[in-house]
Design a protein around this motif. Structure first.
Motif, short mmCIF file in Angstrom:
data_model
loop_
_atom_site.label_atom_id
_atom_site.label_comp_id
_atom_site.label_asym_id
_atom_site.label_seq_id
_atom_site.Cartn_x
_atom_site.Cartn_y
_atom_site.Cartn_z
N PHE A 2 0.88 -1.26 0.01
CA PHE A 2 -0.09 -0.21 0.09
C PHE A 2 0.80 1.10 0.07
O PHE A 2 0.62 2.18 -0.68
CB PHE A 2 -0.92 0.05 1.11
CG PHE A 2 -1.77 1.10 1.39
CD1 PHE A 2 -2.93 1.11 0.72
CD2 PHE A 2 -1.34 2.35 1.86
CE1 PHE A 2 -4.06 2.53 0.83
CE2 PHE A 2 -2.34 3.37 2.01
CZ PHE A 2 -3.60 3.43 1.58
N VAL A 37 0.28 2.90 -3.38
CA VAL A 37 -0.85 4.11 -3.28
C VAL A 37 -0.20 5.37 -2.75
O VAL A 37 -0.14 6.44 -3.37
CB VAL A 37 -1.92 3.61 -2.30
CG1 VAL A 37 -2.86 4.59 -1.95
CG2 VAL A 37 -2.65 2.37 -2.74
N LYS A 76 0.52 8.79 -4.72
CA LYS A 76 -0.13 10.28 -4.17
C LYS A 76 1.17 11.10 -4.29
O LYS A 76 1.05 12.45 -4.62
CB LYS A 76 -0.32 9.93 -3.01
CG LYS A 76 -0.98 11.24 -2.18
CD LYS A 76 -1.57 11.00 -0.74
CE LYS A 76 -1.87 12.28 -0.21
NZ LYS A 76 -1.79 12.32 1.31
N SER A 106 0.43 0.91 -13.57
CA SER A 106 0.10 0.26 -12.30
C SER A 106 0.33 -1.06 -12.55
O SER A 106 0.17 -1.74 -13.58
CB SER A 106 -1.44 0.44 -12.10
OG SER A 106 -2.04 -0.05 -10.93
#
Length: 171
Positions: A139, A143, A147, A166
């Motif tokens: 994560f 993720v 960000k 991705s």
């Protein structure tokens, strides 16, 4: 921003002429392929800034040499440039010691200011592809790293394209 789907191969090659491109994940499988392909088909790219997870620029340069340009995929470029290969790489590639896990990639403010003024394109290919990785670690990279890339992109004054690659999800 241009959409790759709207472009044919020749216009993509032409689009990279005189562009500065930041690439994350360049030591990974797809990253190496992308770096080699850009340098081979568009030698007039202005500069490839490769964000490489390393404690300092010397370590980043070493990873670039051992994990990217020393690989078999670069043989065509080595043959094309001969003894000038290392000079070509040094002219076109700027390794940056940093990590997408950190705000502003952990770059110092002077590096950051210069980079934000120069980058035309960002290709975010940094990710964990280890599907047995702990969820929190995956994560963080996949993720929170993305960000941080988006936050950096918002600071780039001449950014024309952000491409995010991705990893798939294993069920």
């Amino acid at each position: 921003m241009a959409m790759i789907g709207e472009m044919d191969a020749d216009s993509v090659v032409g689009y990279f002429r005189n562009k500065s491109i930041l690439i994350t994940g360049s030591t990974g499988f797809l990253g190496k392929v992308l770096v080699e392909k850009i340098l081979r088909v568009q030698p007039d790219v202005k500069k490839l800034f490769l964000l490489i997870r390393a404690p300092n620029v010397e370590s980043a340069k070493l990873r670039l040499q051992t994990e990217v340009t020393a690989k078999e995929i670069f043989q065509l470029l080595k043959k094309k440039h001969g003894v000038g290969f290392e000079n070509f790489i040094e002219e076109k590639i700027c390794p940056l010691a940093g990590d997408i896990m950190h705000e502003d990639f952990g770059l110092d403010s002077a590096q950051l200011r210069a980079l934000c003024k120069d980058i035309d394109i960002i290709v975010n290919g940094a990710a964990t592809t280890n599907f047995s990785e702990r969820y929190d670690a995956a994560f963080d990279v996949n993720v929170l790293g993305a960000k941080n890339v988006c936050a950096f992109a918002n600071k780039c004054t001449k950014l024309k394209m952000l491409l995010h690659v991705s990893t798939g999800v294993k069920q």
